[in-house]
Design a protein around this motif. Structure first.
Motif, PDB file in Angstrom:
ATOM      1  N   GLU A   8      39.904  31.635  39.668  1.00 27.38           N
ATOM      2  CA  GLU A   8      39.092  30.196  39.732  1.00 27.38           C
ATOM      3  C   GLU A   8      39.915  29.524  38.684  1.00 27.38           C
ATOM      4  O   GLU A   8      39.703  28.102  38.320  1.00 27.38           O
ATOM      5  CB  GLU A   8      37.779  31.197  39.088  1.00 27.38           C
ATOM      6  CG  GLU A   8      36.559  30.161  38.324  1.00 27.38           C
ATOM      7  CD  GLU A   8      36.294  29.423  39.623  1.00 27.38           C
ATOM      8  OE1 GLU A   8      35.839  28.491  39.525  1.00 27.38           O
ATOM      9  OE2 GLU A   8      36.791  29.909  40.904  1.00 27.38           O
TER      10      GLU A   8
ATOM     11  N   ASP B 143      42.043  27.578  40.638  1.00 27.00           N
ATOM     12  CA  ASP B 143      41.467  25.980  40.947  1.00 27.00           C
ATOM     13  C   ASP B 143      41.497  24.584  40.165  1.00 27.00           C
ATOM     14  O   ASP B 143      41.032  23.905  40.326  1.00 27.00           O
ATOM     15  CB  ASP B 143      40.650  26.877  41.516  1.00 27.00           C
ATOM     16  CG  ASP B 143      39.437  26.016  42.535  1.00 27.00           C
ATOM     17  OD1 ASP B 143      40.681  25.167  43.649  1.00 27.00           O
ATOM     18  OD2 ASP B 143      38.456  26.021  41.935  1.00 27.00           O
TER      19      ASP B 143
ATOM     20  N   SER C 239      32.553  23.746  43.364  1.00 27.97           N
ATOM     21  CA  SER C 239      34.265  23.673  43.968  1.00 27.97           C
ATOM     22  C   SER C 239      34.914  22.292  44.751  1.00 27.97           C
ATOM     23  O   SER C 239      35.456  21.485  44.062  1.00 27.97           O
ATOM     24  CB  SER C 239      34.101  24.480  45.105  1.00 27.97           C
ATOM     25  OG  SER C 239      34.002  25.819  45.089  1.00 27.97           O
TER      26      SER C 239
END
Length: 420
Positions: free
Chosen positions: A123, A126, A404
């Motif tokens: 994460e 990302d 996201s």
């Protein structure tokens, strides 16, 4: 003979029955443990307005917690213009002392921490594609550097899983000394951070840990601690002095939430909130089928990799820093993905699942995934709407868009239609 034969066979049957009873009791005991110790089924019930017990809607509860966290972050950002550091250099310190073998978290603290650390690393990269992570383990009274600062999540995870094992005591001072020596060399535009996952109730230090904390404070290293046992004064003092966060995990789900809270970039320290121009190189992909010397591993590699635009050295992955000329190497998608923290998507508004006078204007399907916004009885379910484009989204799309995608599909479709 037949009676004696029956008499001989009867104890055998009794023994088989006893064995079956024992096995049944063991199965019952295992089911009892699973229901009340592992699954904690009593926590899935809550009392309603009439005093009756009913099961908890875990999806709605998770979404409500997410909405509260999203509103708090957006309100804090709206109250003042907060500058965030997009290039972070973070060391993750993991306590692998004897206390990490405790089984209050199943199957043990060490296994749970390793699982959540893996999720955090993925994460982190990302959300922070220009940042780097390093891993440090503390056990047997010493601190060991598992991986240097780098941008490859797979190499960090592989190194961590290969070094799991708890023994000895934890030393907070040795860990801070190690990460201080590494982060003190970071350029001024980089944001220096340390996250410590601490399981022990004490620290076995060779010197004065207070002096080490002051050195970290002087070097502008932001230290945060997540405890897995009880609150410790020294950990709380460390976080207060360096501007970090200190919290204690209640269970595995709470530990996951606490770790993932550190994935988005924190507010920049005042001394680092000065605009700096940073030289970056955008390397090209190396030709396939060509053998070249890799500057990061110092060995021959076949095909792939990237070529530094300044010194023409080969590197394996991006983002990184060229080992030859020191140029920061990134790709254009990494740079573009880093800006969503500066321009976050506006929090969506909740729509209660009630029948309104203008219910006929409400769409039947989610604008994002096209799933139905009606339950089997054709009654509306809870959903959200974008305050700008007025499109309706389900709860899953709400979380996906803000965590996201970082773009509203409804707003993007309106922008594209205007361009056409």
């Amino acid at each position: 003979m037949s009676n004696s034969g029956n008499g001989k066979r009867k104890p055998v049957n009794d023994e088989e029955d006893d064995d079956e009873d024992d096995e049944g009791n063991e199965r019952d005991l295992e089911a009892w443990e699973r229901a009340y110790a592992d699954e904690r089924s009593w926590e899935s019930l809550q009392e309603d307005e009439s005093g009756l017990l009913r099961p908890i809607d875990n999806q709605a509860l998770h979404h409500a917690q997410y909405r509260r966290r999203l509103r708090s972050l957006s309100s804090a950002s709206a109250a003042s213009r907060i500058q965030k550091g997009l290039i972070r250099y973070l060391y993750l310190v993991i306590d692998l002392s004897r206390a990490a073998g405790e089984m209050d978290l199943r199957p043990s603290r060490m296994v749970v921490v390793a699982k959540q650390t893996e999720a955090f690393i993925r994460e982190f990269f990302d959300q922070n594609p220009l940042s780097q992570i390093g891993l440090v383990a503390i056990k047997d009274g010493v601190a060991q550097c598992l991986t240097d600062l780098g941008g490859s999540p797979e190499s960090h995870i592989k190194a961590l899983m290969g070094k799991l094992g708890c023994s000895g005591e934890a030393s907070l001072q040795n860990a801070l000394e190690l990460v201080h020596d590494q982060l003190d060399q970071i350029p001024s535009y980089g944001h220096r951070e340390v996250i410590i996952l601490y399981s022990a109730l004490s620290t076995c230090d060779p010197g004065d840990v207070m002096e080490t904390i002051q050195r970290c404070k002087k070097s502008k290293i932001r230290c945060s601690v997540i405890g897995l046992s009880a609150e410790l004064y020294i950990c709380k003092y460390l976080c207060q002095e360096t501007g970090g966060l200190y919290s204690v995990a209640l269970d595995e789900a709470h530990l996951k939430d606490l770790i993932l809270e550190h994935a988005p970039p924190p507010p920049a320290i005042a001394e680092f909130a000065i605009a700096n121009l940073i030289k970056m190189g955008f390397p090209q992909r190396a030709a396939e089928g060509v053998i070249s010397i890799c500057s990061c591993h110092k060995e021959a590699k076949f095909g792939g990799g990237y070529i530094c635009p300044r010194c023409k050295a080969r590197v394996c992955e991006l983002p990184t820093e060229c080992r030859i000329c020191g140029l920061t190497l990134v790709s254009s998608p990494h740079l573009a993905r880093s800006y969503h923290h500066l321009f976050p998507v506006t929090p969506f508004e909740d729509i209660a699942p009630t029948i309104l006078p203008n219910q006929h204007r409400r769409p039947k399907n989610c604008f994002g995934c096209q799933q139905s916004l009606l339950n089997p009885g054709n009654m509306p379910v809870r959903c959200v709407t974008c305050p700008k484009c007025k499109q309706f989204f389900c709860l899953d799309c709400d979380i996906y868009i803000h965590e996201s995608l970082h773009n509203c599909p409804g707003c993007e479709s309106l922008r594209n239609s205007k361009l056409v």
